[in-house]
Design a protein around this motif. Structure first.
Motif, PDB file in Angstrom:
ATOM      1  N   SER A 267       0.811  -1.226   0.000  1.00 33.01           N
ATOM      2  CA  SER A 267       0.000   0.000   0.000  1.00 33.01           C
ATOM      3  C   SER A 267       0.841   1.272   0.000  1.00 33.01           C
ATOM      4  O   SER A 267       0.296   2.377  -0.119  1.00 33.01           O
ATOM      5  CB  SER A 267      -0.936   0.012   1.211  1.00 33.01           C
ATOM      6  N   LYS A 270       1.577   4.575  -4.204  1.00 35.25           N
ATOM      7  CA  LYS A 270       0.326   5.283  -4.529  1.00 35.25           C
ATOM      8  C   LYS A 270       0.535   6.117  -5.797  1.00 35.25           C
ATOM      9  O   LYS A 270       0.371   7.348  -5.798  1.00 35.25           O
ATOM     10  CB  LYS A 270      -0.094   6.180  -3.361  1.00 35.25           C
ATOM     11  N   LYS A 277      -3.849   4.088  -7.402  1.00 39.08           N
ATOM     12  CA  LYS A 277      -5.006   4.889  -6.990  1.00 39.08           C
ATOM     13  C   LYS A 277      -5.848   4.155  -5.951  1.00 39.08           C
ATOM     14  O   LYS A 277      -6.405   4.766  -5.036  1.00 39.08           O
ATOM     15  CB  LYS A 277      -5.860   5.228  -8.217  1.00 39.08           C
ATOM     16  N   HIS A 280      -4.135   4.499  -2.704  1.00 40.29           N
ATOM     17  CA  HIS A 280      -4.389   5.851  -2.190  1.00 40.29           C
ATOM     18  C   HIS A 280      -5.721   5.879  -1.441  1.00 40.29           C
ATOM     19  O   HIS A 280      -5.811   6.419  -0.331  1.00 40.29           O
ATOM     20  CB  HIS A 280      -4.421   6.852  -3.346  1.00 40.29           C
TER      21      HIS A 280
END
Length: 370
Positions: A267, A270, A277, A280
């Motif tokens: 994660s 981004k 996305k 994000h």
């Protein structure tokens, strides 16, 4: 005649004035009497209202056990329930009422804390993520991006799904989904690196294999499975957005083909890719900052809609209750182990004292002996 008429007229006028004066005084007297009567009536009304208010202020006690009315028992010199016959002193009822008030205040405090926590939730928080992705369309959208397969269609999905191993130990999966081709997906959120170690992935994969097959079923019928960890940190430390793990034959370099897949999604990446996305959005606390409407709408529901917020509050209350139960169970296990080591009590006696099942006590004894 003229003089006589004048005198008569004068007398008549004088008499009229006298009559009017007398009538005026009478009217004033009557008016005063009327006013006094009105005031007296108003006073009576006020006194009646005060009496009613006083009666309304009288405490009507309810039975703490069943909720029925309590009446004063002259013989018992206590308040007695008309329905269940329980008896209470006024001091006892006051103590119970104080405890309830304390509970109410504690509930209000916890509720305010819950609302504050809900505002700060992200999709990287597993309990919040589980509620969001209980929605089939959201889970389908998530898997399509991670697996880069727009044709993937989710058939059913479960959040916070309990699954058991061969020893009966229960493990809770964040998300368990099945697509139209009967492929199985376990999606886990892991903010801690310890929760996403490689053997955890192996363990989850084996649990799914055990639980989706029936006794006597052929191995060839095992469903294809995906264990997907979305991690807050880069577990593999290679700076890549996603890692696919599949068994291979070392000597040939070819895939083993057992249809068991493990995927780690980082994660921290981004970027402007579809996956970037998505990650994000997993880090956002506010729906208006998210890229994908399908996810933003779901997040907004649980953070801003009255029903959605109430659902999350119930989830958090259940989490607290479950934590309390686990704490009590851990204490019971500790007590039972101590009694087993002493060797003075039977399984049945230990089970009754520790509030465990006899099977649990026997299983603990085997571990103590081992």
């Amino acid at each position: 005649m003229v003089e006589r008429s004048s005198i008569e007229l004068f007398s008549t006028a004088l008499f009229s004035i006298l009559i009017v004066t007398l009538l005026k005084d009478t009217i004033c007297v009557k008016n005063n009497i009327f006013i006094h009567e009105i005031c007296a009536s108003h006073k009576l009304i006020c006194e009646t209202q005060e009496m009613r208010i006083s009666m309304d202020d009288t405490i009507a006690y309810k039975c703490p056990c069943c909720g029925a009315s309590l009446v004063w028992g002259s013989k018992e010199q206590e308040l007695v329930c008309e329905y269940c016959d329980n008896k209470f002193t006024e001091a006892q009822l006051k103590e119970i009422a104080d405890e309830e008030n304390t509970k109410d205040l504690d509930f209000e405090r916890k509720h305010k804390e819950d609302l504050q926590r809900i505002r700060g939730f992200r999709l990287l928080d597993d309990d919040f993520m589980s509620k969001v992705f209980e929605d089939k369309d959201c889970t389908e959208f998530l898997l399509q991006i991670i697996l880069n397969r727009t044709d993937l269609k989710v058939l059913r999905v479960h959040g916070q799904y309990d699954i058991r191993n061969l020893q009966g130990r229960s493990v809770r999966l964040d998300i368990l989904a099945v697509d139209t081709e009967e492929r199985v997906y376990n999606i886990e959120i892991q903010r801690s690196d310890k929760g996403a170690v490689v053997k955890r992935a192996r363990y989850n994969s084996s649990l799914i294999d055990v639980n989706i097959t029936e006794p006597g079923e052929k191995y060839e019928n095992l469903c294809e499975s995906y264990i997907i960890f979305i991690t807050e940190n880069d577990i593999m430390k290679a700076g890549l957005p996603i890692y696919h793990v599949d068994r291979i034959v070392k000597e040939t370099g070819e895939l083993f083909g057992d249809e068991s897949h493990i995927i780690y999604v980082n994660s921290q990446i981004k970027d402007e890719s579809a996956l970037g996305k998505l990650m994000h959005d997993f880090s956002c606390t506010d729906a208006k900052d998210m890229n994908y409407k399908i996810l933003a709408d779901r997040v907004r529901y649980f953070k801003e809609d009255e029903k959605g917020v109430a659902t999350m509050c119930r989830v958090m209350e259940e989490m607290r209750n479950e934590t309390a139960r686990e704490t009590e169970h851990a204490k019971a296990i500790k007590v039972a182990k101590g009694m087993l080591q002493s060797g003075k009590l039977s399984y049945e006696e230990i089970a009754e004292i520790a509030e465990l099942s006899i099977d649990e006590v026997k299983a603990l004894d085997e571990k103590v002996i081992a």
